[in-house]
Design a protein around this motif. Structure first.
Motif, PDB file in Angstrom:
ATOM      1  N   LEU A   1       0.822  -1.208   0.000  1.00  0.00           N
ATOM      2  CA  LEU A   1       0.000   0.000   0.000  1.00  0.00           C
ATOM      3  C   LEU A   1       0.858   1.262   0.000  1.00  0.00           C
ATOM      4  O   LEU A   1       0.466   2.290  -0.582  1.00  0.00           O
ATOM      5  N   ALA A   2       2.016   1.211   0.652  1.00  0.00           N
ATOM      6  CA  ALA A   2       2.903   2.382   0.666  1.00  0.00           C
ATOM      7  C   ALA A   2       3.377   2.715  -0.739  1.00  0.00           C
ATOM      8  O   ALA A   2       3.430   3.891  -1.139  1.00  0.00           O
ATOM      9  N   VAL A   3       3.723   1.688  -1.509  1.00  0.00           N
ATOM     10  CA  VAL A   3       4.130   1.910  -2.897  1.00  0.00           C
ATOM     11  C   VAL A   3       2.954   2.438  -3.715  1.00  0.00           C
ATOM     12  O   VAL A   3       3.095   3.394  -4.492  1.00  0.00           O
ATOM     13  N   ARG A   4       1.777   1.857  -3.528  1.00  0.00           N
ATOM     14  CA  ARG A   4       0.603   2.313  -4.276  1.00  0.00           C
ATOM     15  C   ARG A   4       0.236   3.743  -3.930  1.00  0.00           C
ATOM     16  O   ARG A   4      -0.160   4.532  -4.808  1.00  0.00           O
ATOM     17  N   ALA A   5       0.352   4.112  -2.676  1.00  0.00           N
ATOM     18  CA  ALA A   5       0.039   5.484  -2.266  1.00  0.00           C
ATOM     19  C   ALA A   5       1.008   6.474  -2.894  1.00  0.00           C
ATOM     20  O   ALA A   5       0.617   7.572  -3.331  1.00  0.00           O
ATOM     21  N   THR A   6       2.282   6.096  -2.952  1.00  0.00           N
ATOM     22  CA  THR A   6       3.279   6.962  -3.585  1.00  0.00           C
ATOM     23  C   THR A   6       2.973   7.135  -5.066  1.00  0.00           C
ATOM     24  O   THR A   6       3.037   8.249  -5.609  1.00  0.00           O
ATOM     25  N   GLN A   7       2.621   6.061  -5.722  1.00  0.00           N
ATOM     26  CA  GLN A   7       2.271   6.141  -7.139  1.00  0.00           C
ATOM     27  C   GLN A   7       0.989   6.922  -7.354  1.00  0.00           C
ATOM     28  O   GLN A   7       0.839   7.629  -8.363  1.00  0.00           O
ATOM     29  N   ALA A   8       0.046   6.824  -6.414  1.00  0.00           N
ATOM     30  CA  ALA A   8      -1.256   7.480  -6.576  1.00  0.00           C
ATOM     31  C   ALA A   8      -1.126   8.987  -6.670  1.00  0.00           C
ATOM     32  O   ALA A   8      -1.882   9.637  -7.403  1.00  0.00           O
ATOM     33  N   VAL A   9      -0.176   9.582  -5.932  1.00  0.00           N
ATOM     34  CA  VAL A   9      -0.018  11.036  -5.963  1.00  0.00           C
ATOM     35  C   VAL A   9       1.012  11.468  -7.006  1.00  0.00           C
ATOM     36  O   VAL A   9       1.290  12.659  -7.150  1.00  0.00           O
ATOM     37  N   GLY A  10       1.578  10.500  -7.732  1.00  0.00           N
ATOM     38  CA  GLY A  10       2.559  10.829  -8.759  1.00  0.00           C
ATOM     39  C   GLY A  10       3.928  11.154  -8.201  1.00  0.00           C
ATOM     40  O   GLY A  10       4.696  11.898  -8.818  1.00  0.00           O
ATOM     41  N   ALA A  11       4.262  10.582  -7.037  1.00  0.00           N
ATOM     42  CA  ALA A  11       5.530  10.894  -6.388  1.00  0.00           C
ATOM     43  C   ALA A  11       6.584   9.840  -6.698  1.00  0.00           C
ATOM     44  O   ALA A  11       6.276   8.736  -7.160  1.00  0.00           O
ATOM     45  N   TYR A  12       7.825  10.184  -6.417  1.00  0.00           N
ATOM     46  CA  TYR A  12       8.964   9.272  -6.577  1.00  0.00           C
ATOM     47  C   TYR A  12      10.117   9.833  -5.759  1.00  0.00           C
ATOM     48  O   TYR A  12      10.001  10.876  -5.119  1.00  0.00           O
TER      49      TYR A  12
END
Length: 376
Positions: free
Chosen positions: A286-297
């Protein structure tokens, strides 16, 4: 997605050190926290192999938004904050020619919200952390929650509001009571470190919390209180994202406020958290998905609520420039995952350079656009 501990490269020292523009301070309420984070990063960049890899160029941003370098920035890093009268200082960095990659360790507004990311993008120079979109969406809790909802991530119930709605306070309070009930938390949408956050247990407390938050931000969020354990997970990478082990926060206050976060002895961290392996693995996904959800890296820390009865997980929020102080979860989570602070900051700098070298802007030939290319 790979959730194994991240193997970080340890190349031989370069003949020419990378000049790292470490930016700290800033125009937010998290100014002092930023200085503490920068102090830890500067130490990590001057330790072990990093002494040959990197040369730190300090940039202190005053509370008034002016840029200070050299001895003044070094003094600020050590805690000797210069006088407030800084009108003679520039409002933009004049040292771009002295920097190979920027490391903006600015927390909160005017640093973690896409503003400084936009500046470095315009300068066409690499910088640590996410870009404008990820920073802006991750900072604004209304936009963040909308992105999480679109991605199908589990969240606690919430209500978005604006300061203007307090012109009809009864209507707004009625909406919150109908949708959430009590207790609930009132938050400015664009502040971090729990600044401006209050817990409301009744109508009077809710109205007071809304009014207080509206003095800090025009955009507000009210969240249903979720009783449960507070867990956090760190994310690192560009393109491919890796997740750290999961940690838990324990504190002696009613909730995890600014005081308990940054006062010695008021909170403690348990790393790794004592939770079932299935929950641990799910949090990392979920942490990876949340990061991807906001367009972050680049880097992020994602916070969760965990209810043992029913094993329910809720994504609370994301932080795209988490703290690096001695009490900060982000570096401690990676340390527990087998990555030292020295290697962590080195890898973040390498990721920034790799992304810049591979970005469309760095590959642009600046050729004129032909009319045939404008069609959709």
């Amino acid at each position: 997605m790979q959730c194994n501990p991240l193997p970080l490269p340890n190349p031989a020292p370069r003949s020419t050190a990378t000049r790292v523009g470490l930016v700290f301070g800033g125009r937010s309420g998290e100014h002092d926290v930023s200085i503490r984070s920068a102090r830890a990063i500067a130490h990590a960049l001057s330790t072990g192999d990093n002494r040959q890899r990197h040369q730190v160029v300090l940039h202190y941003v005053t509370r008034g938004g002016r840029w200070l370098v050299g001895d003044g920035a070094a003094a600020a890093l050590s805690g000797a904050i210069p006088p407030e009268s800084d009108r003679h200082l520039p409002r933009l960095p004049t040292t771009a020619h002295q920097v190979d990659v920027w490391f903006p360790v600015l927390h909160g507004p005017n640093g973690e919200d896409g503003t400084v990311q936009g500046l470095f993008t315009l300068l066409d120079q690499p910088f640590v952390g996410t870009g404008v979109l990820g920073a802006a969406v991750g900072m604004d809790k209304q936009a963040m929650k909308a992105a999480f909802a679109t991605a199908g991530l589990p969240q606690a119930a919430y209500v978005c509001a604006t300061a203007n709605e307090l012109a009809r306070p009864d209507e707004l309070v009625n909406t919150v009571e109908h949708r959430l009930g009590y207790p609930c938390f009132v938050k400015p949408a664009n502040l971090g470190s729990s600044l401006g956050v209050s817990k409301a247990g009744d109508r009077e407390g809710l109205l007071a919390g809304l009014q207080s938050a509206a003095r800090l931000d025009d955009r507000l969020v009210v969240e249903a209180a979720v009783p449960g354990r507070e867990l956090e997970c760190a994310v690192l990478g560009y393109g491919h994202l890796d997740a750290s082990v999961v940690g838990e926060i324990l504190y002696d206050t009613e909730w995890y406020d600014y005081t308990s976060k940054y006062s010695p002895g008021r909170s403690s961290l348990v790393i790794p958290a004592s939770i079932p392996q299935a929950i641990h693995d799910r949090i990392r996904r979920l942490a990876v998905r949340a990061t991807q959800a906001v367009g972050a890296y680049g880097l992020s820390r994602v916070d969760f609520f965990y209810q043992e009865d029913g094993q329910n997980l809720y994504v609370n929020e994301i932080n795209t420039m988490p703290g690096f102080t001695s009490q900060s979860m982000y570096p401690l989570l990676w340390q527990a995952s087998g990555v030292s602070v020295e290697e962590l900051v080195h890898r973040l700098i390498e990721l920034a350079q790799e992304r810049h070298q591979g970005s469309p802007s760095s590959r642009s030939t600046n050729r004129p656009i032909q009319s045939t290319e404008l069609s959709c």
